[in-house]
Design an enzyme around this catalytic site. Structure first.
Site, PDB file in Angstrom:
ATOM      1  N   ARG A   1      -7.818 -11.180  44.235  1.00 13.91           N
ATOM      2  CA  ARG A   1      -6.960 -10.982  45.428  1.00 13.91           C
ATOM      3  C   ARG A   1      -6.605 -12.279  46.170  1.00 13.91           C
ATOM      4  O   ARG A   1      -6.358 -12.263  47.374  1.00 13.91           O
ATOM      5  CB  ARG A   1      -7.617 -10.006  46.425  1.00 13.91           C
ATOM      6  CG  ARG A   1      -7.977  -8.652  45.863  1.00 13.91           C
ATOM      7  CD  ARG A   1      -6.776  -7.789  45.552  1.00 13.91           C
ATOM      8  NE  ARG A   1      -7.223  -6.524  45.014  1.00 13.91           N
ATOM      9  CZ  ARG A   1      -7.420  -6.284  43.710  1.00 13.91           C
ATOM     10  NH1 ARG A   1      -7.154  -7.208  42.807  1.00 13.91           N
ATOM     11  NH2 ARG A   1      -7.846  -5.108  43.291  1.00 13.91           N
TER      12      ARG A   1
ATOM     13  N   SER B   1      -6.252  -0.578  51.682  1.00  8.31           N
ATOM     14  CA  SER B   1      -7.593  -1.029  52.059  1.00  8.31           C
ATOM     15  C   SER B   1      -7.518  -2.030  53.204  1.00  8.31           C
ATOM     16  O   SER B   1      -6.814  -3.037  53.105  1.00  8.31           O
ATOM     17  CB  SER B   1      -8.284  -1.699  50.869  1.00  8.31           C
ATOM     18  OG  SER B   1      -8.487  -0.740  49.867  1.00  8.31           O
TER      19      SER B   1
ATOM     20  N   GLU C   1      -8.388  -7.436  54.514  1.00  6.29           N
ATOM     21  CA  GLU C   1      -7.463  -7.604  53.380  1.00  6.29           C
ATOM     22  C   GLU C   1      -6.032  -7.576  53.914  1.00  6.29           C
ATOM     23  O   GLU C   1      -5.149  -8.254  53.406  1.00  6.29           O
ATOM     24  CB  GLU C   1      -7.673  -6.478  52.355  1.00  6.29           C
ATOM     25  CG  GLU C   1      -6.733  -6.582  51.161  1.00  6.29           C
ATOM     26  CD  GLU C   1      -7.148  -5.763  49.952  1.00  6.29           C
ATOM     27  OE1 GLU C   1      -8.343  -5.729  49.622  1.00  6.29           O
ATOM     28  OE2 GLU C   1      -6.250  -5.177  49.332  1.00  6.29           O
TER      29      GLU C   1
END
Ligand SMILES: Cc1cc2nc3c(=O)[nH]c(=O)nc-3n(C[C@H](O)[C@H](O)[C@H](O)COP(=O)(O)OP(=O)(O)OC[C@H]3O[C@@H](n4cnc5c(N)ncnc54)[C@H](O)[C@@H]3O)c2cc1C
Length: 280
Positions: free
Chosen positions: A157, A204, A274
């Protein structure tokens, strides 16, 4: 390009909250991007807004949208080049129509292709960089360059594209033949069951800390279902925050701060967002 001054931005975030911005610039041709960047310092590239929380107050920011750049070209030999503005769902549909395989595990992610490449998005053990050959970017000097996969640093990520604030214009993938339709249908069903897709959300909220699941840490800290104003920690998936319709960005920020505090108190672990927040 089209420039909209003092533009209301709420509809540009999947959370459906946010105030107005200095301007929104919609790029019509790839070559316009360099011109759009010239003389503007506070720029934010907005994709589908499925990972971005926009603040309630006026944002002194020039938002740039590439949503009209969505051409896909078959280069032969399993190589496919796609522009950054295409909805990832439409790109999966292209793979189905052309019998290409490699990214089925990502089906159902609601972002734009550029947004996924920017953060090396992924799901169920596959990351978008697994199938990337090269990425066409605008670099920090506003030059358009094409970089091979091994010239770009990326991890879970995270990518160099993020760190250096590059803009993704297009991406070339290498695919195998044999689109796995059964897998896509299975995962879409799974997402429908596990995610609160009936309410606005940003996926998320927190990254999974190494060796842990944020969702579990949030449950253990007793925060599932916690509500601030119109924002709530989802009862369906505790790493999602949902908007019951009247949430403000400030409610969501307050909820995030409370979850971080309670998880830290309960487990000693620091959660890291995130989602991306624009404006403070
Ligand atoms: C229901 C739901 C499920 C989700 N499931 C997943 C999942 O399984 N896996 C996963 O990884 N993510 C998931 N997400 C999060 C999100 O969809 C992804 O992070 C997606 O990549 C974001 O794309 P976007 O176009 O919406 O980006 P935005 O939210 O518009 O932007 C996110 C960031 O990407 C940058 N960006 C966007 N486009 C470009 C570009 N062309 N060039 C440079 N920077 C760019 C923006 O500047 C911003 O910093 C989910 C979200 C939702 C709402």
């Amino acid at each position: 390009m089209k420039i909209y001054k003092s533009h209301e931005m709420k509809e540009f975030s999947n959370m459906k909250v946010g105030g107005s911005a200095k301007e929104l610039i919609v790029i019509e041709e790839k070559s316009e991007i360099v011109e759009a960047l010239k003389g503007r310092d506070k720029v934010f590239l907005i994709g589908n807004g499925t990972n971005t929380l926009l603040s309630d107050e006026f944002m002194d920011v020039s938002f740039i949208s590439l949503k009209n750049l969505k051409k896909v070209e078959d280069l032969g030999d399993g190589l496919v080049r796609a522009e950054a503005g295409i909805d990832f769902d439409d790109f999966i549909e292209y793979m189905k129509e052309n019998d290409y395989s490699g990214l089925e595990n990502l089906a159902g992610i609601p972002g734009s292709l550029g947004g996924l490449v920017y953060m090396n998005g992924g799901a169920y053990g596959t990351e978008i960089f697994d199938c990337i050959e090269e990425v066409e970017i605008v670099d920090e000097n506003h030059e358009i360059r094409t970089l091979k996969r091994d010239e770009i640093h990326f991890t879970y990520r995270k990518t160099e594209i993020q760190q250096k604030k590059w803009i993704v214009l297009s991406t070339t993938f290498k695919f195998q033949k044999g689109y796995d339709e059964a897998r896509v249908e299975e995962l879409k069903e799974k997402r429908g069951g596990n995610h609160p897709l009936d309410l606005p959300n940003l996926g998320s909220t927190f990254k999974n800390p190494e060796g842990h699941y944020s969702a579990r840490l949030i449950i253990e800290a007793g925060m599932q279902g916690k509500r601030v104003g119109g924002a709530q920690i989802s009862m369906v998936h505790p790493n999602f925050i949902v908007n019951h319709g009247d949430a403000k960005a400030s409610d969501i920020k307050e909820l995030i701060a409370e979850v971080k505090k309670e998880v830290k108190k309960h487990s000693g672990i620091d959660l890291e967002e995130e989602i991306i927040v624009v404006g403070e």
